[in-house]
Each structure stands twice: as structure tokens, then as C-alpha cells.
Design a protein around this motif. Structure first.
Motif, short mmCIF file in Angstrom:
data_model
loop_
_atom_site.label_atom_id
_atom_site.label_comp_id
_atom_site.label_asym_id
_atom_site.label_seq_id
_atom_site.Cartn_x
_atom_site.Cartn_y
_atom_site.Cartn_z
N TYR A 144 -5.75 -2.88 -3.94
CA TYR A 144 -4.79 -1.95 -3.35
C TYR A 144 -3.72 -2.68 -2.54
O TYR A 144 -2.60 -2.18 -2.39
CB TYR A 144 -5.52 -0.86 -2.56
N LYS A 148 0.23 -2.01 -3.05
CA LYS A 148 1.18 -1.80 -1.94
C LYS A 148 2.32 -2.82 -2.04
O LYS A 148 3.50 -2.46 -1.86
CB LYS A 148 0.45 -1.91 -0.60
N HIS A 151 4.79 -1.74 -4.64
CA HIS A 151 5.60 -0.61 -4.19
C HIS A 151 6.68 -1.07 -3.22
O HIS A 151 7.86 -0.68 -3.32
CB HIS A 151 4.71 0.45 -3.54
N ASP A 159 6.31 -1.15 5.92
CA ASP A 159 4.99 -1.07 6.54
C ASP A 159 4.87 0.15 7.45
O ASP A 159 3.83 0.80 7.51
CB ASP A 159 4.74 -2.33 7.38
N PHE A 162 3.93 3.34 5.63
CA PHE A 162 2.51 3.41 5.30
C PHE A 162 1.67 3.70 6.54
O PHE A 162 0.69 4.44 6.49
CB PHE A 162 2.05 2.10 4.65
N LEU A 201 -1.94 -5.25 3.41
CA LEU A 201 -2.81 -4.19 3.94
C LEU A 201 -3.38 -4.57 5.29
O LEU A 201 -4.01 -5.63 5.43
CB LEU A 201 -3.98 -3.94 3.00
N GLU A 205 -5.34 0.66 7.50
CA GLU A 205 -4.87 1.32 6.27
C GLU A 205 -5.99 1.44 5.24
O GLU A 205 -5.76 1.88 4.12
CB GLU A 205 -3.74 0.50 5.63
N TYR A 284 -6.82 4.21 0.59
CA TYR A 284 -5.86 3.34 1.27
C TYR A 284 -4.57 4.14 1.47
O TYR A 284 -4.32 5.11 0.74
CB TYR A 284 -5.53 2.09 0.43
N ILE A 286 -1.63 3.31 0.56
CA ILE A 286 -0.82 3.25 -0.65
C ILE A 286 -1.22 4.34 -1.63
O ILE A 286 -0.38 4.87 -2.37
CB ILE A 286 -0.91 1.85 -1.31
#
Lengths: 394, 145
Positions: A144, A148, A151, A159, A162, A201, A205, A284, A286
Motif C-alpha cells: 500500500y 500511495k 498516486h 501527505d 491522506f 506511509l 495511516e 490504509y 490510500i
């Protein structure tokens, strides 16, 4: 809205905890099942279908028979649903399909896990074990994190965007006394200050693994009318499985939930804008971002703008994961995906004490398994929209 | 070399099967080999009994160019397997091979060099005695042998 396919008449949930001392999966499944049975107000003898999850390290085969025997059930339909975090939602439409096929009339769907210190891992022999694990990429965090990263690179998402997802999850967890982060709110800055686990991450998160169990009882729409308990109704479902390993994913910034949600909306003749609640699988941050964008509620790459222009609490402009989501509630392994079903049922039956969305009519529930691999979407409706009158069966 | 300490790692190695053995034998020689479908003319990774595109069994082995691009990546500070803690932070990523398939591999780049879309080239690295695929910037032709 289309004809309802089945009714959810009972839910049971154990309060999650970080560690267990010698608990068995079977014992926890039994506890959650009893709660769901009592909630439904039916008799154990009424249950004639059983859907369970895999039990890694405990019962590698014959899981339905093992669970049925433990619970003293002799089901006319029994199966394992093995779709990772999508297993819970995946059980709901399978229960409806089995009822529609005439195999049974009332299905217990149950998932749970202990967290004993001595938990065994099963030996694996598959492509992930051969071509991912030996590179130090075992576990979901590495996967994940890469989603992220993709993306952020494609859309210049930040950040901070998220971090707001966790902030809202923790906010909502303050209204659910079962949530592992009840009493522990945090803001976006806390998220950004938490340690990096797998860049980009941060610790906050990522869901906290907990022990727990969730049970849901599904029956026919006709039979639900004979039960003196409010129900939520299955109106549409969608499912899609695209790959197993991240390296084989067809897309890194859109997932199989996109077609699954489209199918569920089409079946139910609804759109994402009809939903009173978004109960979105959130292993997560994301995952929430991708699901919002894949749902069509905001353009691809724009989840941050969407969150900043909405409030996501039960009393907000777009209630999202009012139980805290797994980011706020905790992730009881495979049962984590079922928490999203249980919360949607509470909201649609108006039994979400202390966090009730006023006049909740429709809920979107999503489940996601493995590495953005296995997707299930459900559209659930309240008695008021299905039967045209509020509080039927109360 | 910077990554020589990886040779001392005691981490889970690949679970090789007779079918995948040519891949690992090639890696041991510093080469990247995979399957090619003679029927639909697709490169196939990871190795399989049948082509995932056309279900033909006309799969042969061939050497790839080793040229690739980074699709995504992560630098890991807290590994999923505790044995990897000895070399944190390290970077893994999904690599788009020039011939088409994607694979996961170690990325032997400095953190400031990492970028999605960056061209990288194949090399091998000794992980606890097992030669494993890795990718780095094309100028670096060093191979652990």
C-alpha cells in the motif's frame, strides 16, 4: 431502487482487543454468532446456512464443517469465502444468492480472529512467496506504500490529504465505544509526525491489528417480514478480482472496486450521490482515497479536495465510516471488512446509538482484499426505502 | 560496495519449483530470463505452465534486455519480516520491463535518485547466498558474482 435481494436481520460484534490469551477462533466466532442471533430475535434452529472465512494456522481444511459442528448447526449450505478484506461483504451477496437458489433461507455469516502470542503462520508455496517475499516486500505495508507513492506521483496528492482520512477516522471512533482508538483522537499533524513504516506511509495511516469477531445473519425479504426486528436490505452487489501480487496489478491508481461499485449501483438503481453513508474499506488511507475516486463521488486525483470540502462525521455533509473505519475501530483481520457491513446495518436500522445519521436511507459498503486485488461492493437500503414505511417490523 | 552487507542477510529465500528453476539459474549467472509465448508472442513473468494471455503451453525461455522503468516503489523502515531489519532502510519497487511484464525487485538506488518513470537496468545482488534480481541506474554495471 430495485427489488431487494435479501434482508440483514441480525448483527453481532465483539469489542476488539490487542491481544488474547489462549482464545480460539472457533470460540470467538461462537460469541459473535450468539450476539447476532439475539439481535435478530430468531432461534438457533432457524439458521440453515453458514458462510465462514479461512482459518490460517488453525483449520486449513473443512472449515465450514468444523464451525458448524462447534456451533451445533447442520446447515443446508456451507462454504468458505476467501476474499481477504472483501470476504465479509462477499458473504452477504452469496448468502442472498444461496437463499434465492432455494438452498437455505437464513444464513449465518461469521468471521473472527484471535491474537495469541503463539499464532502459527502457514507455510506458503505460491508466486507471491517466490517472487515478492524474498525481496523483503512481505506484508501489506510495502504494497500500500507503493500504491500511495503511485498516486502522489500521478496526481501530486499530498501527505496532508491522506492524513485527513485518519483524522476523520479517529474523530468518528470517539462515537463508538468498541473502537480501539475510542478516547484517542488525533489530528493530521499527529499522523504526519508518526513514524514512517514504508515510505510514504506513516504509522497512523495503517490499521492497528486487533482480535475480534463479527457475525451477520441474512434471510429472505419475505421471512424478514415475519420477524419482530428491523432489517437492512441488500439492494445490489458487485465483485471483481483482478490479480494477487501488486506487480501484476493492471492499474496502480484505480482498483477492482471501480467495476464492482458500478455493478452494485446498477443492480440497485442508485448512484453514489444517493448514499447516506459511505462504509468504505480502509486498511490504509490510500485505500479510502482510491475508493472515493473510483466511486465517482469526486474526480480521479481529487480526493483531497473532496475531503477538505466535506465533513465526514455522522452529522456531517458526507458521513464516511461512522464506526471509525478500521483506521479508528481496529482491524480484526478478515472480520475487519465485516465491520463496514455491521455499521451500515446499524445506521440503516437506526440502532447506531450516539452516532446515528438522521433518516439514513442507503449505504455503500466496500470490501478490499490482498493488494488492491479482491473487491466487493454492496448497496444496502433501509426499511423505509424498501417497504415505503419507516420502522417496519419494530 | 554499498550493498555487500546484504550478503550476510538470513532471510526467507525463493520457494523455487522445477518450472521456475531456469529463472533462478539465469539470475545466478547475472542474467534476467523469462518465458515467451510462441503462440501469442507475449513475454510472461512470472513463469507459468500456460500463457496467461492465450492459455497456450507453447512457452519458451529467453533472455530479456534488463532495461526497465520504475512503476512505483517504497523505502521500507519497518520490514514485514524481522530478518530484514538488519538492512533498513532499503527500497523495493515494481519494475516495468521493456518487453512488457512487471515484476517486483530490490532497487539499488539512493533515496534522492528514486522517481517513478526512471529508467533502470537489471543486475543481481547476493542476498544471504542467493543471487536475486535487482535494478539500479543504467550506468552502474556492477554485478555481484
Amino acid at each position: 431502487m430495485s427489488r431487494p435481494k435479501a434482508a440483514i436481520i441480525g448483527v453481532g460484534e465483539l469489542k476488539p482487543c490487542r491481544v488474547t490469551d489462549g482464545a480460539s477462533t472457533l470460540g470467538m466466532l461462537a460469541q459473535a454468532s450468539v450476539l447476532a442471533l439475539h439481535d435478530a430475535g430468531i432461534d438457533k434452529a432457524d439458521i440453515d446456512g453458514l458462510l465462514v472465512g479461512p482459518q490460517v494456522g488453525e483449520t486449513p481444511q473443512h472449515v465450514p464443517a468444523t464451525v458448524a459442528e462447534y456451533l451445533g448447526l447442520q446447515p443446508s449450505m456451507a462454504n468458505v469465502v476467501d476474499l481477504g478484506g472483501a470476504s465479509g461483504p462477499g458473504m452477504i451477496w452469496r448468502a442472498a444468492a444461496a437463499i434465492e437458489a432455494g438452498m437455505c433461507h437464513t444464513v449465518l455469516c461469521v468471521l473472527g480472529n484471535h491474537r495469541n502470542q503463539d499464532a502459527l503462520r502457514s507455510p506458503n508455496r505460491n508466486p507471491i512467496r517466490e517472487f515478492d517475499v524474498p525481496f523483503g516486500a512481505s506484508g501489506a505495508n510495502a504494497t500500500y506504500a507503493q500504491l500511495k507513492q503511485a498516486h502522489m506521483a500521478k496526481y501530486q496528492s499530498k501527505d496532508e490529504d491522506f492524513a485527513l482520512i485518519t483524522q476523520w477516522a479517529r474523530h468518528n471512533a470517539q462515537h463508538h465505544h468498541h473502537a480501539i482508538f475510542n478516547g484517542k483522537p488525533c489530528d493530521a499533524n499527529d499522523v504526519l509526525q508518526s513514524p514512517l513504516i514504508a515510505e510514504p506511509l506513516h504509522l497512523y495511516e495503517i490499521v492497528m491489528p486487533v482480535a475480534g469477531a463479527e457475525a451477520v445473519i441474512v434471510t429472505s425479504v419475505t421471512r424478514a417480514q415475519t420477524i419482530n426486528n428491523p432489517a437492512a436490505y441488500l439492494l445490489g452487489a458487485g465483485e471483481k478480482v483482478t490479480h494477487r501480487a501488486l506487480s501484476q496489478a493492471p492499474d496502480l491508481t484505480s482498483g477492482p472496486l471501480k467495476p464492482a461499485m458500478a455493478h452494485a449501483f446498477k443492480q440497485s438503481n442508485t448512484s453514489v450521490f444517493d448514499m447516506s453513508l459511505l462504509s468504505l474499506y480502509d486498511c490504509y488511507t490510500i485505500m479510502v482515497a482510491l475508493t472515493l475516486e473510483d466511486s465517482g463521488i469526486c474526480p480521479a486525483g481529487k480526493f483531497g479536495d473532496f475531503i477538505r470540502s466535506n465533513t465526514l462525521g455522522y452529522d456531517g455533509s458526507c458521513p464516511l465510516n461512522t464506526h471509525g473505519g478500521q483506521l479508528g475501530f481496529g482491524q480484526p483481520d478478515l472480520a475487519g471488512g465485516m465491520t463496514h457491513v455491521v455499521e451500515a446495518v446499524h445506521q440503516l436500522r437506526e440502532s447506531a446509538t450516539g452516532r446515528q445519521i438522521p433518516s439514513a436511507k442507503y449505504a455503500l459498503v466496500t470490501g478490499n482484499g490482498a493488494t488492491l486485488s479482491e473487491a466487493v461492493a454492496l448497496v444496502l437500503g433501509s426499511a423505509s426505502v424498501v417497504l415505503g414505511k419507516p420502522g417496519v417490523g419494530r | 560496495m554499498k550493498y555487500t552487507h546484504f550478503a550476510n542477510l538470513k532471510v526467507p529465500g525463493p520457494t523455487k519449483t522445477p518450472l521456475t528453476e531456469p529463472f533462478w539459474q539465469a539470475a545466478a549467472k547475472g542474467e534476467l530470463h523469462t518465458q515467451y509465448c510462441e503462440r501469442c508472442h507475449s513475454y510472461v513473468f512470472y513463469p507459468r505452465e500456460v500463457c496467461p494471455f492465450c492459455w497456450s503451453n507453447q512457452l519458451t525461455w529467453c533472455q530479456l534486455s534488463g532495461q526497465a522503468k520504475i512503476k512505483t516503489y517504497t523505502t521500507i523502515w519497518k520490514p514485514g519480516h524481522p530478518s530484514w531489519a538488519a538492512v533498513t532502510p532499503y527500497t523495493v519497487g515494481v519494475i516495468q520491463l521493456a518487453e512488457g511484464p512487471s515484476m517486483l525487485a530490490l532497487l539499488l538506488l539512493e533515496r534522492e535518485q528514486l522517481e517513478i518513470g526512471l529508467p533502470v537496468s537489471f543486475k543481481t545482488i547476493n542476498l544471504g547466498g542467493q543471487m536475486m534480481p535487482a535494478f539500479t541506474i543504467p550506468e552502474d554495471q556492477y554485478h555481484d558474482k
